[in-house]
Write a protein that holds these residues in place. Sequence first.
Motif, short mmCIF file in Angstrom:
data_model
loop_
_atom_site.label_atom_id
_atom_site.label_comp_id
_atom_site.label_asym_id
_atom_site.label_seq_id
_atom_site.Cartn_x
_atom_site.Cartn_y
_atom_site.Cartn_z
N ASP A 182 -66.32 -52.69 -99.49
CA ASP A 182 -65.57 -53.01 -100.71
C ASP A 182 -64.72 -51.83 -101.17
O ASP A 182 -63.62 -52.03 -101.72
CB ASP A 182 -66.52 -53.46 -101.82
CG ASP A 182 -67.06 -54.86 -101.60
OD1 ASP A 182 -66.46 -55.60 -100.80
OD2 ASP A 182 -68.10 -55.20 -102.20
N ASN A 183 -65.20 -50.60 -100.98
CA ASN A 183 -64.39 -49.44 -101.32
C ASN A 183 -63.14 -49.38 -100.45
O ASN A 183 -62.04 -49.10 -100.92
CB ASN A 183 -65.20 -48.15 -101.16
CG ASN A 183 -65.86 -47.70 -102.46
OD1 ASN A 183 -65.19 -47.25 -103.39
ND2 ASN A 183 -67.17 -47.85 -102.51
N ASP A 226 -72.37 -51.81 -95.46
CA ASP A 226 -73.10 -52.25 -96.65
C ASP A 226 -73.65 -51.09 -97.47
O ASP A 226 -74.25 -51.31 -98.53
CB ASP A 226 -74.25 -53.18 -96.24
CG ASP A 226 -73.74 -54.47 -95.61
OD1 ASP A 226 -72.67 -54.94 -96.03
OD2 ASP A 226 -74.41 -54.99 -94.70
N GLN A 243 -68.26 -39.89 -96.66
CA GLN A 243 -67.50 -40.39 -97.80
C GLN A 243 -66.01 -40.13 -97.63
O GLN A 243 -65.18 -40.98 -97.97
CB GLN A 243 -68.01 -39.75 -99.09
CG GLN A 243 -69.40 -40.20 -99.49
CD GLN A 243 -69.80 -39.65 -100.85
OE1 GLN A 243 -69.16 -39.93 -101.86
NE2 GLN A 243 -70.87 -38.86 -100.88
N PRO A 275 -69.00 -45.82 -107.04
CA PRO A 275 -70.42 -45.76 -106.65
C PRO A 275 -71.09 -47.12 -106.50
O PRO A 275 -71.98 -47.28 -105.65
CB PRO A 275 -71.07 -44.96 -107.79
CG PRO A 275 -69.96 -44.17 -108.39
CD PRO A 275 -68.74 -45.03 -108.27
N SER A 276 -70.68 -48.08 -107.30
CA SER A 276 -71.35 -49.38 -107.28
C SER A 276 -70.88 -50.29 -106.16
O SER A 276 -71.48 -51.35 -105.92
CB SER A 276 -71.14 -50.10 -108.62
OG SER A 276 -69.75 -50.32 -108.86
N LEU A 277 -69.82 -49.91 -105.46
CA LEU A 277 -69.27 -50.75 -104.39
C LEU A 277 -69.77 -50.28 -103.03
O LEU A 277 -70.01 -49.10 -102.80
CB LEU A 277 -67.74 -50.71 -104.41
CG LEU A 277 -67.03 -51.28 -105.63
CD1 LEU A 277 -65.52 -51.22 -105.43
CD2 LEU A 277 -67.48 -52.70 -105.92
N SER A 278 -69.87 -51.22 -102.11
CA SER A 278 -70.24 -50.90 -100.74
C SER A 278 -69.08 -50.19 -100.04
O SER A 278 -67.96 -50.14 -100.55
CB SER A 278 -70.59 -52.17 -99.98
OG SER A 278 -69.42 -52.98 -99.82
N GLU A 328 -75.38 -43.01 -100.51
CA GLU A 328 -76.18 -43.00 -99.29
C GLU A 328 -75.49 -42.29 -98.13
O GLU A 328 -76.05 -42.19 -97.04
CB GLU A 328 -76.52 -44.43 -98.88
CG GLU A 328 -77.27 -45.22 -99.93
CD GLU A 328 -77.43 -46.69 -99.54
OE1 GLU A 328 -78.50 -47.02 -98.99
OE2 GLU A 328 -76.49 -47.47 -99.77
N ARG A 352 -73.86 -47.75 -99.93
CA ARG A 352 -73.18 -47.26 -101.12
C ARG A 352 -72.82 -45.79 -100.90
O ARG A 352 -73.44 -45.09 -100.11
CB ARG A 352 -74.09 -47.40 -102.35
CG ARG A 352 -74.44 -48.84 -102.71
CD ARG A 352 -73.22 -49.62 -103.14
NE ARG A 352 -73.55 -50.93 -103.70
CZ ARG A 352 -73.68 -52.04 -103.00
NH1 ARG A 352 -73.53 -51.99 -101.67
NH2 ARG A 352 -73.95 -53.19 -103.58
N PRO A 353 -71.79 -45.28 -101.61
CA PRO A 353 -71.37 -43.89 -101.42
C PRO A 353 -72.50 -42.88 -101.52
O PRO A 353 -72.52 -41.89 -100.77
CB PRO A 353 -70.33 -43.70 -102.53
CG PRO A 353 -69.73 -45.06 -102.70
CD PRO A 353 -70.87 -46.01 -102.52
#
Length: 252
Positions: free
Chosen positions: A115-116, A147, A158, A109-112, A152, A149-150
């Motif tokens: 980045d995921n 940019d 996802q 969740p904290s990664l863009s 969003e 986050r999941p």
Amino acid sequence: MAEPVFAEPLHPGPASAISLEAVSKTYAGGVRALDDVSLEVPSGAFVAVVGPSGSGKSTLMHCAAGLDVPTTGSVRIEGVEVSGLGETRRTELRRERIGFVFQAYNLIPSLSVADNITLPLRLAGKTPGPGWLRELVSRVGLPERLDARPAELSGGQQQRVAIARALIARPAVVFADEPTGALDLRTARTVLALLRSLVTELGQTVVMVTHDPAAAAYADTALVMADGRVVEQVGSPTAPAVANRLVALEEG
């Protein structure tokens, strides 16, 4: 934005992506989840694995992907014998040659989004090739959401991020375990069409475990399982043909 052009398959490799020879898996208590299974998945094929609950679908995937070790028999990934490898080497092999897509997206969740997607490469101390990330997110239809986050994203978005993550290392095989199980019908079709395009247009090998005959119809071949065995291979499967076979197994 123009559709990205891939001059070569994602992972050109040996003719056989996955080979199982006389594979059996028995768990504690004597439960035999796989019973003498032999099969070969050609490179660039889309194979669906279907069957009643408890038929051995997930165990087959776990053994074929090197997540679990068969009790007896041989598993090869692009000719590399997996069964006899230690856990560390099997982990490395999975990281280098296998991509995974699950019903639960398993995004951090904290990664863009970016980045995921690139996390598997960064864990291996690598970075995507020039332009590869951009081409990949264009392929899955998320070029403007790098940019985000999941939280969003919609469920379908996802799952497309998860598919891009599975592809980032250019794996030999992508294993998809009920990839549309948490999606509505329309979104599921979009995700299945994406998996189909990866095979048809990019030469990716995909092995998908599913309970859904409509999902299996996107594959080149459906492997029908019962009681730990592959009891039938259905070429060019249709949803009615697979559904009828599953009903027959349930009633038989």
